[in-house]
Design an enzyme around this catalytic site. Sequence first.
Site, PDB file in Angstrom:
ATOM      1  N   LEU A  63      41.560   7.964  26.932  1.00 44.58           N
ATOM      2  CA  LEU A  63      42.001   8.593  28.209  1.00 44.58           C
ATOM      3  C   LEU A  63      40.824   8.890  29.108  1.00 44.58           C
ATOM      4  O   LEU A  63      39.704   9.155  28.490  1.00 44.58           O
ATOM      5  CB  LEU A  63      42.648   9.946  27.854  1.00 44.58           C
ATOM      6  CG  LEU A  63      43.984  10.131  28.660  1.00 44.58           C
ATOM      7  CD1 LEU A  63      45.116   9.400  27.913  1.00 44.58           C
ATOM      8  CD2 LEU A  63      44.847  11.609  28.495  1.00 44.58           C
ATOM      9  N   LYS A  67      38.492   5.442  21.788  1.00 43.34           N
ATOM     10  CA  LYS A  67      37.291   6.097  22.309  1.00 43.34           C
ATOM     11  C   LYS A  67      35.980   6.167  21.362  1.00 43.34           C
ATOM     12  O   LYS A  67      34.813   5.660  21.805  1.00 43.34           O
ATOM     13  CB  LYS A  67      37.254   7.565  22.821  1.00 43.34           C
ATOM     14  CG  LYS A  67      36.214   8.370  23.095  1.00 43.34           C
ATOM     15  CD  LYS A  67      35.597   7.938  24.384  1.00 43.34           C
ATOM     16  CE  LYS A  67      34.631   8.874  24.721  1.00 43.34           C
ATOM     17  NZ  LYS A  67      33.594   9.301  23.685  1.00 43.34           N
ATOM     18  N   SER A  83      35.677  13.370  27.007  1.00 38.29           N
ATOM     19  CA  SER A  83      34.854  13.694  25.814  1.00 38.29           C
ATOM     20  C   SER A  83      34.733  15.220  25.791  1.00 38.29           C
ATOM     21  O   SER A  83      34.224  15.779  26.996  1.00 38.29           O
ATOM     22  CB  SER A  83      33.904  12.955  25.793  1.00 38.29           C
ATOM     23  OG  SER A  83      32.883  13.377  24.950  1.00 38.29           O
ATOM     24  N   HIS A 123      40.952  18.258  24.922  1.00 35.67           N
ATOM     25  CA  HIS A 123      40.930  17.779  26.212  1.00 35.67           C
ATOM     26  C   HIS A 123      42.244  17.075  26.258  1.00 35.67           C
ATOM     27  O   HIS A 123      42.802  16.759  25.173  1.00 35.67           O
ATOM     28  CB  HIS A 123      39.698  17.127  27.040  1.00 35.67           C
ATOM     29  CG  HIS A 123      39.126  16.093  25.949  1.00 35.67           C
ATOM     30  ND1 HIS A 123      39.805  14.999  25.490  1.00 35.67           N
ATOM     31  CD2 HIS A 123      38.044  15.943  25.151  1.00 35.67           C
ATOM     32  CE1 HIS A 123      39.191  14.121  24.890  1.00 35.67           C
ATOM     33  NE2 HIS A 123      38.261  14.605  24.384  1.00 35.67           N
ATOM     34  N   GLN A 160      34.061   4.001  14.855  1.00 33.92           N
ATOM     35  CA  GLN A 160      34.669   5.017  13.982  1.00 33.92           C
ATOM     36  C   GLN A 160      36.086   4.574  13.373  1.00 33.92           C
ATOM     37  O   GLN A 160      36.418   4.755  12.376  1.00 33.92           O
ATOM     38  CB  GLN A 160      34.817   6.495  14.508  1.00 33.92           C
ATOM     39  CG  GLN A 160      35.524   7.380  13.666  1.00 33.92           C
ATOM     40  CD  GLN A 160      35.490   8.886  14.350  1.00 33.92           C
ATOM     41  OE1 GLN A 160      34.295   9.513  14.310  1.00 33.92           O
ATOM     42  NE2 GLN A 160      36.548   9.100  15.065  1.00 33.92           N
ATOM     43  N   GLY A 202      37.699  19.664  17.606  1.00 32.86           N
ATOM     44  CA  GLY A 202      38.098  20.886  18.807  1.00 32.86           C
ATOM     45  C   GLY A 202      37.611  20.590  20.102  1.00 32.86           C
ATOM     46  O   GLY A 202      37.171  19.435  20.552  1.00 32.86           O
ATOM     47  N   ALA A 203      37.492  21.767  20.998  1.00 32.14           N
ATOM     48  CA  ALA A 203      37.321  21.770  22.308  1.00 32.14           C
ATOM     49  C   ALA A 203      38.062  20.609  22.868  1.00 32.14           C
ATOM     50  O   ALA A 203      37.778  19.691  23.485  1.00 32.14           O
ATOM     51  CB  ALA A 203      35.591  21.353  22.586  1.00 32.14           C
ATOM     52  N   GLY A 210      42.505  13.979  26.341  1.00 31.95           N
ATOM     53  CA  GLY A 210      42.456  12.640  25.147  1.00 31.95           C
ATOM     54  C   GLY A 210      43.167  13.169  24.050  1.00 31.95           C
ATOM     55  O   GLY A 210      43.889  12.365  23.234  1.00 31.95           O
ATOM     56  N   HIS A 211      42.550  14.438  23.454  1.00 33.79           N
ATOM     57  CA  HIS A 211      43.047  14.792  22.094  1.00 33.79           C
ATOM     58  C   HIS A 211      44.587  14.901  22.004  1.00 33.79           C
ATOM     59  O   HIS A 211      45.150  14.612  21.413  1.00 33.79           O
ATOM     60  CB  HIS A 211      42.434  16.105  21.929  1.00 33.79           C
ATOM     61  CG  HIS A 211      41.002  16.054  21.616  1.00 33.79           C
ATOM     62  ND1 HIS A 211      40.067  16.780  22.342  1.00 33.79           N
ATOM     63  CD2 HIS A 211      40.309  15.251  20.587  1.00 33.79           C
ATOM     64  CE1 HIS A 211      38.826  16.719  21.897  1.00 33.79           C
ATOM     65  NE2 HIS A 211      38.920  15.658  20.789  1.00 33.79           N
TER      66      HIS A 211
HETATM   67  P1  AMP Z   1      36.543  14.335  18.178  1.00 34.15           P
HETATM   68  O1  AMP Z   1      36.983  15.604  18.621  1.00 34.15           O
HETATM   69  O2  AMP Z   1      35.746  14.009  19.671  1.00 34.15           O
HETATM   70  O3  AMP Z   1      35.633  13.978  17.125  1.00 34.15           O
HETATM   71  O4  AMP Z   1      37.570  13.518  18.680  1.00 34.15           O
HETATM   72  C1  AMP Z   1      39.039  13.672  17.912  1.00 34.15           C
HETATM   73  C2  AMP Z   1      39.664  12.225  18.217  1.00 34.15           C
HETATM   74  O5  AMP Z   1      40.227  12.222  19.500  1.00 34.15           O
HETATM   75  C3  AMP Z   1      38.861  10.961  17.682  1.00 34.15           C
HETATM   76  O6  AMP Z   1      40.207   9.950  16.940  1.00 34.15           O
HETATM   77  C4  AMP Z   1      38.591  10.347  18.966  1.00 34.15           C
HETATM   78  O7  AMP Z   1      38.337   9.038  19.282  1.00 34.15           O
HETATM   79  C5  AMP Z   1      39.868  11.065  19.931  1.00 34.15           C
HETATM   80  N1  AMP Z   1      39.472  11.045  21.259  1.00 34.15           N
HETATM   81  C6  AMP Z   1      38.429  11.643  21.894  1.00 34.15           C
HETATM   82  N2  AMP Z   1      38.257  11.410  23.243  1.00 34.15           N
HETATM   83  C7  AMP Z   1      39.261  10.728  23.511  1.00 34.15           C
HETATM   84  C8  AMP Z   1      39.937  10.336  24.795  1.00 34.15           C
HETATM   85  N3  AMP Z   1      39.242  10.423  25.961  1.00 34.15           N
HETATM   86  N4  AMP Z   1      40.973   9.496  24.866  1.00 34.15           N
HETATM   87  C9  AMP Z   1      41.800   9.317  23.277  1.00 34.15           C
HETATM   88  N5  AMP Z   1      41.061   9.635  22.159  1.00 34.15           N
HETATM   89  C10 AMP Z   1      40.093  10.324  22.434  1.00 34.15           C
END
Ligand code: AMP
Length: 285
Positions: free
Chosen positions: A180, A153, A189, A38, A157, A35-36, A40-41
């Site tokens: 992104l 990113k 992030s 952005h 993982q 969540g939260a 990128g998600h």
């Molecule tokens: P998170 O919510 O941070 O656990 O991320 C969820 C998914 O979004 C994971 O697969 C991350 O690798 C991906 N993600 C996070 N930040 C970015 C970004 N800047 N660009 C692309 N994917 C991202």
Amino acid sequence: MTTAFSTVRTVADLRAHVGGWRAAGQSVALVPTMGALHPGHISLVKRGLQLADRVCVTLFVNPKQFGPTEDYSVYPRSEAADAALLAEAGAGLLYAPGVDVMYPEGFSTAITVGGVSEGLCGAFRPAMFTGVATVVTKLLLQAQPDVAIFGEKDFQQLQVIRRLVRDLDIPVEIAGAPTLREADGLAMSSRNAYLTPDERGAAPHLHRVIAEVAQAVAGGRAASEATDWARGELLACGFAKVDYIEVRDADTLAPVEHPAEPARVLAAAWLGKARLIDNVPLLPR
Ligand code: AMP
């Protein structure tokens, strides 16, 4: 045309919804997140819509992947705004289970991936990849998607999940998606929200420095020399601590001094309360 969008919180409701799509002959992409959200998600959602007919996004801040002194309790949470962004992006379903749904009383199983989990972030956040592998295995078994999308990113993982899916014969395709970035290079992030204005000003140096390492090593410089320089450069730019900055083989994540195959420069460093991670590809000549 807007796609119908729903939020579900139980495995039964998730399966009923995904089952409806399947009965209509539609393929399903899963995008796990904490969540939260952005952009990128959202780019992962868009990728999902290219790879499958329907996209289900999961939102679960997974307590098992945070260490006891880490930021679980203060991790940003904004489900209503996240749901609005997802509906707008064309996702069909948000699965947002509670901790009691994912880890009910008596839950006793953990999935540990060796090899690619060791070193890099695995050395500094020992519980993290077991927590990630356990929750991702559950999400894949709960939703049973055709494809699941993860960002580069979090490159280590992504490799851990690829290994997990191969080792356990989980019938899903794993797709990686590019990072992104903000206009100044900072990888987007959810944790960037922790940065003060001064720290936000210094943060793009992480990407600049790893990009310079990639260029130097691609040009023939030894990885250890380039990363020694990079550590000093990050500290000089205001980073308080560099957990690691390393050049690794892109598939095995084994250390490489003079890469002959595709490699990756990966780094984690602290700015105030934020631990930033980033990585870039390095293609040898
Ligand atoms: P998170 O919510 O941070 O656990 O991320 C969820 C998914 O979004 C994971 O697969 C991350 O690798 C991906 N993600 C996070 N930040 C970015 C970004 N800047 N660009 C692309 N994917 C991202």
